[in-house]
Design an enzyme around this catalytic site. Structure first.
Site, PDB file in Angstrom:
ATOM      1  N   SER A   7       0.834  -1.199   0.000  1.00  0.00           N
ATOM      2  CA  SER A   7       0.000   0.000   0.000  1.00  0.00           C
ATOM      3  C   SER A   7       0.871   1.251   0.000  1.00  0.00           C
ATOM      4  O   SER A   7       1.608   1.508   0.956  1.00  0.00           O
ATOM      5  CB  SER A   7      -0.913   0.005   1.224  1.00  0.00           C
ATOM      6  OG  SER A   7      -1.444   1.301   1.396  1.00  0.00           O
ATOM      7  N   HIS A  32      -1.114  -1.145  -4.457  1.00  0.00           N
ATOM      8  CA  HIS A  32      -2.390  -0.843  -3.792  1.00  0.00           C
ATOM      9  C   HIS A  32      -2.421   0.654  -3.478  1.00  0.00           C
ATOM     10  O   HIS A  32      -1.553   1.166  -2.772  1.00  0.00           O
ATOM     11  CB  HIS A  32      -2.524  -1.682  -2.514  1.00  0.00           C
ATOM     12  CG  HIS A  32      -3.835  -1.510  -1.808  1.00  0.00           C
ATOM     13  ND1 HIS A  32      -4.979  -2.209  -2.159  1.00  0.00           N
ATOM     14  CD2 HIS A  32      -4.199  -0.709  -0.774  1.00  0.00           C
ATOM     15  CE1 HIS A  32      -5.977  -1.865  -1.362  1.00  0.00           C
ATOM     16  NE2 HIS A  32      -5.526  -0.937  -0.508  1.00  0.00           N
ATOM     17  N   ASP A  34      -4.557   3.854  -2.055  1.00  0.00           N
ATOM     18  CA  ASP A  34      -5.663   4.160  -1.148  1.00  0.00           C
ATOM     19  C   ASP A  34      -6.155   5.595  -1.302  1.00  0.00           C
ATOM     20  O   ASP A  34      -5.398   6.541  -1.075  1.00  0.00           O
ATOM     21  CB  ASP A  34      -5.201   3.956   0.299  1.00  0.00           C
ATOM     22  CG  ASP A  34      -5.052   2.484   0.645  1.00  0.00           C
ATOM     23  OD1 ASP A  34      -6.035   1.746   0.506  1.00  0.00           O
ATOM     24  OD2 ASP A  34      -3.940   2.083   1.046  1.00  0.00           O
ATOM     25  N   MET A  36      -8.822   8.436   0.015  1.00  0.00           N
ATOM     26  CA  MET A  36      -9.683   8.775   1.158  1.00  0.00           C
ATOM     27  C   MET A  36     -10.204  10.198   1.024  1.00  0.00           C
ATOM     28  O   MET A  36      -9.445  11.096   0.661  1.00  0.00           O
ATOM     29  CB  MET A  36      -8.867   8.671   2.452  1.00  0.00           C
ATOM     30  CG  MET A  36      -8.240   7.314   2.658  1.00  0.00           C
ATOM     31  SD  MET A  36      -7.245   7.319   4.156  1.00  0.00           S
ATOM     32  CE  MET A  36      -6.650   5.629   4.129  1.00  0.00           C
ATOM     33  N   HIS A  65      -8.199   1.530  -4.257  1.00  0.00           N
ATOM     34  CA  HIS A  65      -9.163   1.296  -3.181  1.00  0.00           C
ATOM     35  C   HIS A  65      -9.820   2.627  -2.817  1.00  0.00           C
ATOM     36  O   HIS A  65      -9.191   3.470  -2.181  1.00  0.00           O
ATOM     37  CB  HIS A  65      -8.398   0.690  -1.984  1.00  0.00           C
ATOM     38  CG  HIS A  65      -9.228   0.445  -0.774  1.00  0.00           C
ATOM     39  ND1 HIS A  65      -8.662   0.149   0.454  1.00  0.00           N
ATOM     40  CD2 HIS A  65     -10.577   0.435  -0.570  1.00  0.00           C
ATOM     41  CE1 HIS A  65      -9.625  -0.023   1.347  1.00  0.00           C
ATOM     42  NE2 HIS A  65     -10.789   0.144   0.755  1.00  0.00           N
ATOM     43  N   MET A  67     -12.009   4.801  -0.709  1.00  0.00           N
ATOM     44  CA  MET A  67     -12.702   4.955   0.570  1.00  0.00           C
ATOM     45  C   MET A  67     -13.381   6.321   0.530  1.00  0.00           C
ATOM     46  O   MET A  67     -13.008   7.251   1.251  1.00  0.00           O
ATOM     47  CB  MET A  67     -11.694   4.846   1.719  1.00  0.00           C
ATOM     48  CG  MET A  67     -11.206   3.418   1.946  1.00  0.00           C
ATOM     49  SD  MET A  67      -9.674   3.337   2.876  1.00  0.00           S
ATOM     50  CE  MET A  67      -8.509   3.522   1.529  1.00  0.00           C
ATOM     51  N   MET A 136     -11.765  -5.742   4.838  1.00  0.00           N
ATOM     52  CA  MET A 136     -11.015  -4.822   5.702  1.00  0.00           C
ATOM     53  C   MET A 136     -10.776  -5.480   7.059  1.00  0.00           C
ATOM     54  O   MET A 136     -11.721  -5.885   7.734  1.00  0.00           O
ATOM     55  CB  MET A 136     -11.787  -3.508   5.911  1.00  0.00           C
ATOM     56  CG  MET A 136     -11.919  -2.635   4.677  1.00  0.00           C
ATOM     57  SD  MET A 136     -10.359  -2.226   3.852  1.00  0.00           S
ATOM     58  CE  MET A 136      -9.425  -1.458   5.177  1.00  0.00           C
ATOM     59  N   GLY A 141      -8.988   4.049   7.020  1.00  0.00           N
ATOM     60  CA  GLY A 141      -8.666   5.458   7.277  1.00  0.00           C
ATOM     61  C   GLY A 141      -7.191   5.694   7.536  1.00  0.00           C
ATOM     62  O   GLY A 141      -6.677   6.756   7.220  1.00  0.00           O
ATOM     63  N   GLY A 144      -0.989   1.288   9.535  1.00  0.00           N
ATOM     64  CA  GLY A 144      -0.327   1.010  10.807  1.00  0.00           C
ATOM     65  C   GLY A 144      -1.219   0.585  11.956  1.00  0.00           C
ATOM     66  O   GLY A 144      -0.798   0.643  13.113  1.00  0.00           O
ATOM     67  N   ASP A 174      -6.968  -6.420   3.792  1.00  0.00           N
ATOM     68  CA  ASP A 174      -6.367  -5.091   3.869  1.00  0.00           C
ATOM     69  C   ASP A 174      -6.396  -4.547   5.292  1.00  0.00           C
ATOM     70  O   ASP A 174      -7.465  -4.262   5.827  1.00  0.00           O
ATOM     71  CB  ASP A 174      -7.138  -4.154   2.929  1.00  0.00           C
ATOM     72  CG  ASP A 174      -6.489  -2.784   2.803  1.00  0.00           C
ATOM     73  OD1 ASP A 174      -5.402  -2.570   3.374  1.00  0.00           O
ATOM     74  OD2 ASP A 174      -7.083  -1.918   2.123  1.00  0.00           O
ATOM     75  N   GLY A 176      -3.273  -4.171   8.721  1.00  0.00           N
ATOM     76  CA  GLY A 176      -2.603  -4.871   9.818  1.00  0.00           C
ATOM     77  C   GLY A 176      -1.950  -6.185   9.435  1.00  0.00           C
ATOM     78  O   GLY A 176      -1.696  -7.031  10.303  1.00  0.00           O
ATOM     79  N   GLY A 196       1.008  -2.204   4.138  1.00  0.00           N
ATOM     80  CA  GLY A 196       1.510  -0.833   4.123  1.00  0.00           C
ATOM     81  C   GLY A 196       2.730  -0.689   5.000  1.00  0.00           C
ATOM     82  O   GLY A 196       3.883  -0.772   4.552  1.00  0.00           O
TER      83      GLY A 196
HETATM   84  C1  DX5 Z   1      -6.446   1.488   5.403  1.00  0.00           C
HETATM   85  C2  DX5 Z   1      -5.996   1.275   3.980  1.00  0.00           C
HETATM   86  C3  DX5 Z   1      -4.925   0.268   3.905  1.00  0.00           C
HETATM   87  C4  DX5 Z   1      -3.678   0.667   4.633  1.00  0.00           C
HETATM   88  C5  DX5 Z   1      -2.982  -0.586   5.100  1.00  0.00           C
HETATM   89  O1  DX5 Z   1      -7.565   2.279   5.430  1.00  0.00           O
HETATM   90  O2  DX5 Z   1      -7.045   0.828   3.170  1.00  0.00           O
HETATM   91  O3  DX5 Z   1      -4.639  -0.131   2.571  1.00  0.00           O
HETATM   92  O4  DX5 Z   1      -2.792   1.428   3.863  1.00  0.00           O
HETATM   93  O5  DX5 Z   1      -1.906  -0.225   5.869  1.00  0.00           O
HETATM   94  P1  DX5 Z   1      -1.266  -1.239   6.934  1.00  0.00           P
HETATM   95  O6  DX5 Z   1      -0.817  -2.435   6.168  1.00  0.00           O
HETATM   96  O7  DX5 Z   1      -0.150  -0.455   7.517  1.00  0.00           O
HETATM   97  O8  DX5 Z   1      -2.345  -1.589   7.932  1.00  0.00           O
HETATM   98 ZN    ZN Z   2      -6.522  -0.127   1.166  1.00  0.00          ZN
END
Ligand code: DX5
Ligand code: ZN
Length: 216
Positions: A7, A32, A34, A36, A65, A67, A136, A141, A144, A174, A176, A196
């Site tokens: 990500s 990937h 993201d 937002m 992705h 959001m 998810m 959002g 980490g 997606d 953690g 990510g």
């Molecule tokens: C969260 C995103 C993820 C995020 C994952 O809202 O959709 O794609 O970047 O990041 P990690 O892998 O650090 O949880």
């Molecule tokens: Zn994502």
């Protein structure tokens, strides 16, 4: 072997080219990306313009992705920005079937993401029409965050639904994902691992991607 989708949200945006080059020289399968909007999720990332810069660096599959609310307004812009797959959130789409048709008509693969509280059964009548389900495993959002353990149960259920109907939809997980939990996620039935922080905070990023790829 799982598909690995780092990500870019966790990349260093002052050295985006360098981070994209690193991914291009790694075992990463997908980018990937993201998006937002500060409304559907409590954070703002970037839009089609930055996405286009990212996709222009690579021949790899670009997985966007969304959001955001009203994703229909932006589907064409993200297609033009180089998205190969466009994922929308079920919670943001009262007319999900129409959204999926629009994405496919624009020539992209179509994905649906579900938040941690959304049951997989909510996908029953759309599963045959889509290419990717993004499960998810954190509340969307932020990068980490910690993996929500209950998600494993959802992945298993979903994989059963997909196999029962011999569908080719991919399960993407997606949030953690770490080197420690990746194997249990793949064993539960996931095809795609998004990562990510696990990738971008590692000292050896390419090595970490290779390690994730090799866990199964
Ligand atoms: C969260 C995103 C993820 C995020 C994952 O809202 O959709 O794609 O970047 O990041 P990690 O892998 O650090 O949880
Ligand atoms: Zn994502």
């Amino acid at each position: 072997m799982p598909i690995i989708a780092p990500s870019l949200l966790s990349a260093n945006f002052l050295q985006l080219q360098q981070d994209c080059d690193m991914l291009n020289n790694s075992a990463a399968d997908w980018f990937h990306i993201d998006i937002m909007d500060g409304s559907f999720v409590p954070n703002i990332s970037f839009g089609p313009m930055v996405t286009k810069f990212i996709t222009s660096t690579t021949k790899k599959y670009c997985d966007v992705h969304l959001m955001i609310e009203n994703p229909d307004k932006y589907a064409e812009a993200f297609r033009d920005a180089g998205a190969n797959n466009l994922t929308v959130h079920i919670e943001a789409c009262p007319h999900l079937h129409r959204n999926i048709q629009q994405i496919k008509t624009l020539g992209m693969h179509a994905g649906v993401a579900i938040n941690p509280h959304t049951p997989v059964n909510a996908l029953a009548d759309i599963l045959a029409d889509i290419d990717v389900v993004c499960v998810m495993s954190v509340n969307p959002g932020f990068g980490g965050q910690s993996f929500i353990a209950h998600t494993l149960h959802k992945i298993k259920q979903l994989r059963q639904m997909i196999d029962e109907h011999s569908l080719s939809v991919k399960i993407e997980v997606d949030g953690g994902v770490t080197l420690q939990n990746a194997k249990s996620i793949v064993d539960a039935g996931a095809h795609v691992l998004v990562a990510g922080n696990t990738v971008f905070k590692a000292t050896d990023k390419v090595g970490m991607i290779g390690a994730l790829k090799g866990i199964a």
